[in-house]
Write an enzyme that holds these catalytic residues in place. Structure first.
Site, short mmCIF file in Angstrom:
data_model
loop_
_atom_site.label_atom_id
_atom_site.label_comp_id
_atom_site.label_asym_id
_atom_site.label_seq_id
_atom_site.Cartn_x
_atom_site.Cartn_y
_atom_site.Cartn_z
N ASP A 60 52.49 4.02 -29.40
CA ASP A 60 52.97 3.84 -28.02
C ASP A 60 52.09 4.63 -27.05
O ASP A 60 51.53 5.66 -27.43
CB ASP A 60 54.44 4.29 -27.92
N ASN A 103 56.85 -8.20 -27.68
CA ASN A 103 55.62 -8.01 -26.88
C ASN A 103 55.10 -9.32 -26.28
O ASN A 103 54.28 -9.30 -25.36
CB ASN A 103 54.51 -7.36 -27.71
C1 FPP Z 1 51.83 0.33 -27.08
O1 FPP Z 1 51.34 0.85 -25.89
C2 FPP Z 1 50.80 -0.44 -27.77
C3 FPP Z 1 50.87 -1.77 -28.05
C4 FPP Z 1 52.02 -2.62 -27.69
C5 FPP Z 1 49.75 -2.49 -28.69
C6 FPP Z 1 49.12 -1.73 -29.82
C7 FPP Z 1 48.03 -2.54 -30.36
C8 FPP Z 1 46.85 -2.04 -30.75
C9 FPP Z 1 46.50 -0.60 -30.70
C10 FPP Z 1 45.84 -2.98 -31.32
C11 FPP Z 1 46.06 -2.98 -32.77
C12 FPP Z 1 44.93 -3.50 -33.54
C13 FPP Z 1 44.99 -3.62 -34.88
C14 FPP Z 1 43.82 -4.06 -35.65
C15 FPP Z 1 46.22 -3.32 -35.63
P1 FPP Z 1 51.95 0.33 -24.53
O2 FPP Z 1 51.09 -0.75 -23.99
O3 FPP Z 1 53.38 -0.05 -24.73
O4 FPP Z 1 51.81 1.63 -23.68
P2 FPP Z 1 52.73 2.07 -22.44
O5 FPP Z 1 54.10 2.26 -22.99
O6 FPP Z 1 52.08 3.34 -21.99
O7 FPP Z 1 52.66 0.97 -21.43
#
Ligand code: FPP
Length: 257
Positions: free
Chosen positions: A29, A77
């Protein structure tokens, strides 16, 4: 006769290292916040978050963690803006392609939990190909929870039980667990969520019942080897009771656990 998939029985190590969580499951996160704090578009945070996966896999192998499960994309998501969804999906596709050789060399066996249905067939094919190519590796099992939701997983299991016309009197926890995506994984010992959050958001709801929890106060791109070590050290100090008494306890009444 059920249609439950055959499970793999070759696990990395039979005897887990003392005090080291055997299975760590992470909710990555804070990518968006990481980027926003730097005045960058959110997608830069996903880029940095993807880069971080490589160093965490390495750190996990060094610590002796046998199973690492990363939540890359939830069924919820899809509700994000289309361009952000597209960015995350392409990052996953690109990373699989780019990192596969290295993961294979590191001895990582790739797994996927969630649904591949409804995904771009090329991406689904790449995931299946990566799983197939790494299936004999035994240093660490790296599971990508991708298009994964805990309730969806349970519903999927119930539907398959019904399709298999399983006799209800034979359904126990062990049988039900065989119908989950995680049928060949041990339950997580430690669940980590980054960005200082304390929500589970439907992550492994069946499997996490006795997991220890750690909320890391940094965003995912800043969660490095030191932070993973710290989480493992916290875990090592926890006393796990699995609903019973603490080992060696002489107390008659204890808090429910
Ligand atoms: C959460 O941060 C992150 C995600 C929803 C996406 C995570 C995906 C990756 C890191 C790519 C993964 C790649 C592979 C190969 C597994 P957020 O966007 O919810 O952050 P925020 O809460 O600060 O908005």
């Amino acid at each position: 006769m059920t249609t439950v998939e055959q499970t793999h029985t070759t696990h990395a190590r039979q005897e887990p290292r003392r005090g080291v969580p055997r299975h760590v499951a992470i909710i990555m996160d804070g990518n968006g916040r990481w980027a926003q704090e730097r005045g960058l578009p959110r997608t830069f945070g996903h880029d940095a978050g993807t880069e971080n996966i490589r160093r965490i896999v390495r750190a996990a192998v060094e610590l002796g963690i046998e199973y690492l499960t990363l939540w890359a994309f939830s069924t919820e998501n899809w509700n994000r803006p289309a361009d952000e969804v597209q960015t995350i999906i392409s990052l996953i596709a690109r990373s699989i392609e780019r990192e596969l050789d290295e993961l294979d060399r590191e001895g990582a066996r790739l797994r996927h939990i969630g649904s591949l249905g409804g995904l771009d067939p090329q991406l689904a094919g790449a995931v299946i190909g990566a799983i197939e190519r790494t299936r004999d590796n035994d240093r660490i099992v790296l599971t990508l929870a991708f298009n994964y939701g805990g309730r969806a997983e349970i519903l999927h299991a119930v539907k398959r039980l019904l399709e298999d016309r399983v006799d209800p009197t034979t359904v126990d926890e062990a049988l039900f667990a065989q119908y989950l995506h995680t049928h060949d994984l041990p339950d997580p010992d430690l669940i980590v969520r980054t960005a200082g959050e304390f929500r589970f958001s439907g992550y492994l709801p069946w499997q996490a019942v006795y997991a220890e929890y750690w909320s890391a106060p940094v965003n995912w791109p800043d969660f490095g080897a030191n932070e993973l070590r710290e989480a493992a050290a916290v875990y090592a100090r926890r006393v796990r009771k699995f609903g019973g008494l603490a080992p060696g306890s002489t107390e008659e009444a204890q808090e429910p656990s």
